[in-house]
Design a protein around this motif. Structure first.
Motif, short mmCIF file in Angstrom:
data_model
loop_
_atom_site.label_atom_id
_atom_site.label_comp_id
_atom_site.label_asym_id
_atom_site.label_seq_id
_atom_site.Cartn_x
_atom_site.Cartn_y
_atom_site.Cartn_z
N VAL A 1 -10.65 3.62 0.99
CA VAL A 1 -10.40 2.37 0.32
C VAL A 1 -11.30 2.07 -0.79
CG1 VAL A 1 -10.39 -0.41 0.49
CG2 VAL A 1 -9.60 1.21 2.50
N ARG B 1 -9.32 -3.31 5.95
CA ARG B 1 -9.66 -1.63 6.05
C ARG B 1 -9.13 -1.13 7.40
NH1 ARG B 1 -13.35 -1.19 2.02
NH2 ARG B 1 -14.62 -3.12 1.50
N ASP C 1 -12.68 -0.60 -3.52
CA ASP C 1 -12.75 -1.89 -3.55
C ASP C 1 -12.63 -2.32 -5.15
OD1 ASP C 1 -13.83 -2.35 -0.97
OD2 ASP C 1 -15.53 -1.35 -1.23
N ARG D 1 -9.93 -5.81 10.30
CA ARG D 1 -9.82 -5.97 8.99
C ARG D 1 -9.09 -5.41 8.25
NH1 ARG D 1 -12.78 -10.12 9.86
NH2 ARG D 1 -14.81 -9.67 10.93
N VAL E 1 -5.63 -0.09 7.09
CA VAL E 1 -5.57 0.92 6.04
C VAL E 1 -5.98 2.28 7.08
CG1 VAL E 1 -6.52 2.33 4.31
CG2 VAL E 1 -5.83 -0.12 4.07
N ALA E 2 -7.04 2.21 7.83
CA ALA E 2 -7.13 3.05 8.91
C ALA E 2 -6.20 3.52 9.83
CB ALA E 2 -8.65 2.67 9.58
N TRP F 1 0.81 -1.21 0.08
CA TRP F 1 -0.06 0.06 -0.04
C TRP F 1 0.71 1.36 -0.15
CZ3 TRP F 1 -3.12 -2.13 4.76
CH2 TRP F 1 -3.67 -3.28 4.29
N GLY G 1 -11.42 -6.03 1.23
CA GLY G 1 -11.02 -4.95 2.47
C GLY G 1 -11.44 -5.57 3.59
N ASP G 2 -12.42 -6.41 3.92
CA ASP G 2 -13.09 -6.97 4.93
C ASP G 2 -12.56 -8.11 5.58
OD1 ASP G 2 -14.76 -4.88 5.41
OD2 ASP G 2 -16.29 -5.73 4.04
N ARG H 1 -4.97 6.99 -1.36
CA ARG H 1 -6.03 6.16 -1.39
C ARG H 1 -5.43 4.79 -1.40
NH1 ARG H 1 -10.52 8.91 -2.78
NH2 ARG H 1 -11.78 7.14 -3.08
#
Length: 191
Positions: free
Chosen positions: A124, A108, A126, A106, A111-112, A52, A67-68, A61
């Motif tokens: 994110v 996501r 998808d 997750r 990333v958070a 990433w 992502g889950d 981004r």
């Protein structure tokens, strides 16, 4: 000491390319006849940089599929400390040690965590499987990518397990993903 992968034993992976390669290495070490321990780290915190960092630096981004999917990121320093302990002391010797980060989240959420450290929101985007195949075809062979995507898809709705192996061996709890991100913050900073 062998740094292997849960792909060597996990359903949906052990009989596919990634698992087969890791199992072949494990067999070679076992056949050599020396005492050994296999280390099986969970999802590596370093994957955030590999997968990433370029996107975050250039677009703020992250585009990904599934992502889950759950992960329990393990800090590279925890893996190194466990390995050092096992190589220098003859305690806690076992055939395998499963090393897992302190918390399941997750993708996501990972990333958070990066966004939080940078003080920005990181949306994110998808992707579909086909989009991932298109984007990643030069980076990795299709059978490897198919395995990774199948495993991620099958994990949706699950929670990655968390253990205390790192703490039992090193004497301190496993470091959170945030710790790795803090140490490598510049890898993610906007260009």
């Amino acid at each position: 000491m062998v740094l292997s992968s849960p792909a060597a034993y996990e359903a949906g992976e052990f009989d596919r390319p990634i698992g087969m390669v890791h199992r072949a290495v494990e067999r070679a070490v076992a056949n050599f006849g020396l005492d050994h321990t296999m280390l099986y780290p969970s999802w590596l915190a370093t994957n955030t940089q590999r997968d990433w960092a370029d996107q975050i630096r250039t677009t703020r981004r992250v585009a990904m599929v599934f992502g889950d999917a759950p992960v329990a990121p393990i800090h590279a320093d925890d893996i190194a400390e466990v390995a050092a302990d096992l190589l220098t002391r003859n305690t806690r010797r076992a055939r395998i040690q499963i090393l897992i980060g302190p918390r399941s989240l997750r993708l996501r959420g990972a990333v958070a965590t990066i966004g939080d450290m940078l003080g920005v929101e990181l949306p994110v985007d998808d992707l579909t499987r086909d989009q991932v195949f298109e984007r990643e075809q030069a980076r990795m062979p299709r059978p490897i990518l198919e395995t990774l995507l199948d495993v991620a898809a099958a994990s949706i709705g699950q929670t990655d397990p968390v253990t205390n192996t790192v703490e039992r061996i090193t004497g301190h709890p496993a470091r959170p993903l945030r710790s790795w991100i803090e140490a490598h913050r510049t890898d993610f900073q906007h260009v």
